[in-house]
Design a protein around this motif. Structure first.
Motif, PDB file in Angstrom:
ATOM      1  N   GLN A   7     -48.046 -13.477 -26.951  1.00  0.00           N
ATOM      2  CA  GLN A   7     -48.129 -12.722 -28.193  1.00  0.00           C
ATOM      3  C   GLN A   7     -48.906 -11.469 -27.841  1.00  0.00           C
ATOM      4  O   GLN A   7     -50.045 -11.555 -27.412  1.00  0.00           O
ATOM      5  N   PHE A   8     -48.293 -10.293 -27.974  1.00  0.00           N
ATOM      6  CA  PHE A   8     -48.992  -9.091 -27.553  1.00  0.00           C
ATOM      7  C   PHE A   8     -50.032  -8.686 -28.582  1.00  0.00           C
ATOM      8  O   PHE A   8     -49.733  -8.460 -29.743  1.00  0.00           O
ATOM      9  N   LEU A   9     -51.261  -8.644 -28.134  1.00  0.00           N
ATOM     10  CA  LEU A   9     -52.383  -8.164 -28.928  1.00  0.00           C
ATOM     11  C   LEU A   9     -53.177  -7.195 -28.070  1.00  0.00           C
ATOM     12  O   LEU A   9     -53.175  -7.298 -26.844  1.00  0.00           O
ATOM     13  N   THR A  10     -53.902  -6.319 -28.708  1.00  0.00           N
ATOM     14  CA  THR A  10     -54.831  -5.482 -27.963  1.00  0.00           C
ATOM     15  C   THR A  10     -56.086  -6.310 -27.688  1.00  0.00           C
ATOM     16  O   THR A  10     -56.303  -7.354 -28.320  1.00  0.00           O
ATOM     17  N   LEU A  11     -56.917  -5.852 -26.787  1.00  0.00           N
ATOM     18  CA  LEU A  11     -58.173  -6.546 -26.498  1.00  0.00           C
ATOM     19  C   LEU A  11     -59.020  -6.627 -27.770  1.00  0.00           C
ATOM     20  O   LEU A  11     -59.603  -7.676 -28.067  1.00  0.00           O
ATOM     21  N   GLU A  12     -59.069  -5.557 -28.533  1.00  0.00           N
ATOM     22  CA  GLU A  12     -59.854  -5.543 -29.766  1.00  0.00           C
ATOM     23  C   GLU A  12     -59.348  -6.594 -30.751  1.00  0.00           C
ATOM     24  O   GLU A  12     -60.131  -7.275 -31.401  1.00  0.00           O
ATOM     25  N   GLU A  13     -58.025  -6.720 -30.879  1.00  0.00           N
ATOM     26  CA  GLU A  13     -57.450  -7.731 -31.778  1.00  0.00           C
ATOM     27  C   GLU A  13     -57.762  -9.140 -31.264  1.00  0.00           C
ATOM     28  O   GLU A  13     -58.086 -10.037 -32.061  1.00  0.00           O
ATOM     29  N   PHE A  14     -57.665  -9.332 -29.961  1.00  0.00           N
ATOM     30  CA  PHE A  14     -57.976 -10.646 -29.376  1.00  0.00           C
ATOM     31  C   PHE A  14     -59.418 -11.045 -29.674  1.00  0.00           C
ATOM     32  O   PHE A  14     -59.691 -12.191 -30.029  1.00  0.00           O
ATOM     33  N   GLU A  30     -51.864 -11.034 -22.268  1.00  0.00           N
ATOM     34  CA  GLU A  30     -51.558 -12.435 -22.524  1.00  0.00           C
ATOM     35  C   GLU A  30     -52.824 -13.211 -22.863  1.00  0.00           C
ATOM     36  O   GLU A  30     -53.896 -12.929 -22.337  1.00  0.00           O
ATOM     37  N   ILE A  31     -52.667 -14.189 -23.717  1.00  0.00           N
ATOM     38  CA  ILE A  31     -53.760 -15.093 -24.052  1.00  0.00           C
ATOM     39  C   ILE A  31     -53.512 -16.389 -23.285  1.00  0.00           C
ATOM     40  O   ILE A  31     -52.452 -17.007 -23.425  1.00  0.00           O
ATOM     41  N   ILE A  32     -54.469 -16.770 -22.467  1.00  0.00           N
ATOM     42  CA  ILE A  32     -54.325 -17.949 -21.618  1.00  0.00           C
ATOM     43  C   ILE A  32     -55.490 -18.884 -21.907  1.00  0.00           C
ATOM     44  O   ILE A  32     -56.655 -18.498 -21.802  1.00  0.00           O
ATOM     45  N   GLN A  33     -55.172 -20.124 -22.262  1.00  0.00           N
ATOM     46  CA  GLN A  33     -56.226 -21.097 -22.529  1.00  0.00           C
ATOM     47  C   GLN A  33     -56.611 -21.774 -21.219  1.00  0.00           C
ATOM     48  O   GLN A  33     -55.767 -22.262 -20.478  1.00  0.00           O
ATOM     49  N   LYS A  34     -57.915 -21.766 -20.955  1.00  0.00           N
ATOM     50  CA  LYS A  34     -58.430 -22.413 -19.753  1.00  0.00           C
ATOM     51  C   LYS A  34     -58.316 -23.927 -19.892  1.00  0.00           C
ATOM     52  O   LYS A  34     -58.354 -24.443 -21.006  1.00  0.00           O
TER      53      LYS A  34
END
Length: 187
Positions: A7-14, A30-34
């Motif tokens: 899901q494309f987000l900016t760093l600020e949105e993340f 990308e958002i990656i769950q550890k």
């Protein structure tokens, strides 16, 4: 295995999203769950933080934070151990540690979990080095080795009784064997 959310987000949105458990990181959009830390990982993480803080905190040399989110450049990562020189910790006006660290650590330590991609974890260490970090360790509990990274140098694979480099000013003499010896808790 890490979960990747495309899901494309900016760093600020993340950074405005609620935290997840286990933590999620933001890398290249990308958002990656550890993966959730397990026994060996937790044991090494705690012992590393305690060993570093035992020799560096009272003298205001450095401080080791476990699982600290560091957001800088175009990434937001959660390194297993983030060590900051005392002078670079962005203390709040009241002298307390801040919640947000918008800078790279001076020393990043990652403990490889079986479910993790070694290349992705190495990529985070290299990213930190490109943004001012002075030292990186990639600890592999499976083969009992530690890969050491320094800016503008070849990585160095250390094993057994070989001494590990630490940040300047931290009086910690430690070998690879000592680190992995911490895993043994009973006779």
């Amino acid at each position: 295995m890490s979960t990747v959310i495309t899901q494309f987000l900016t760093l600020e949105e993340f950074l405005k999203l609620p935290e997840t458990k286990p933590a999620s990181v933001y890398i290249n959009g990308e958002i990656i769950q550890k993966p959730m830390p397990k026994g060996k990982h937790s044991r090494l993480q705690l012992r590393l933080c305690n060993s570093i803080n035992d020799v560096a905190q009272s003298l205001h040399i450095a401080y080791a934070f476990p699982e600290l989110r560091c957001s800088f450049g175009i990434r937001s990562i959660v390194t297993d151990v983030a060590v900051f020189n005392w002078s670079r910790i962005p203390f709040a006006a009241d002298g307390e540690a801040p919640n947000d660290f918008l800078l790279s650590p001076d020393w990043t330590i990652e403990i490889l979990s079986p479910e993790q991609s070694s290349n992705r974890v190495t990529g985070n260490i290299l990213y930190c080095l490109d943004h001012g970090c002075q030292l990186g360790w990639l600890i592999d509990p499976e083969d009992r080795s530690i890969l050491v990274f320094r800016p503008n140098q070849q990585p160095e694979l250390l094993q057994g009784d070989e001494r590990l480099p630490v940040l300047a000013g931290i009086n910690l003499d430690i070998s690879v064997a000592t680190v992995f010896g911490w895993l043994k808790m009973s006779s």
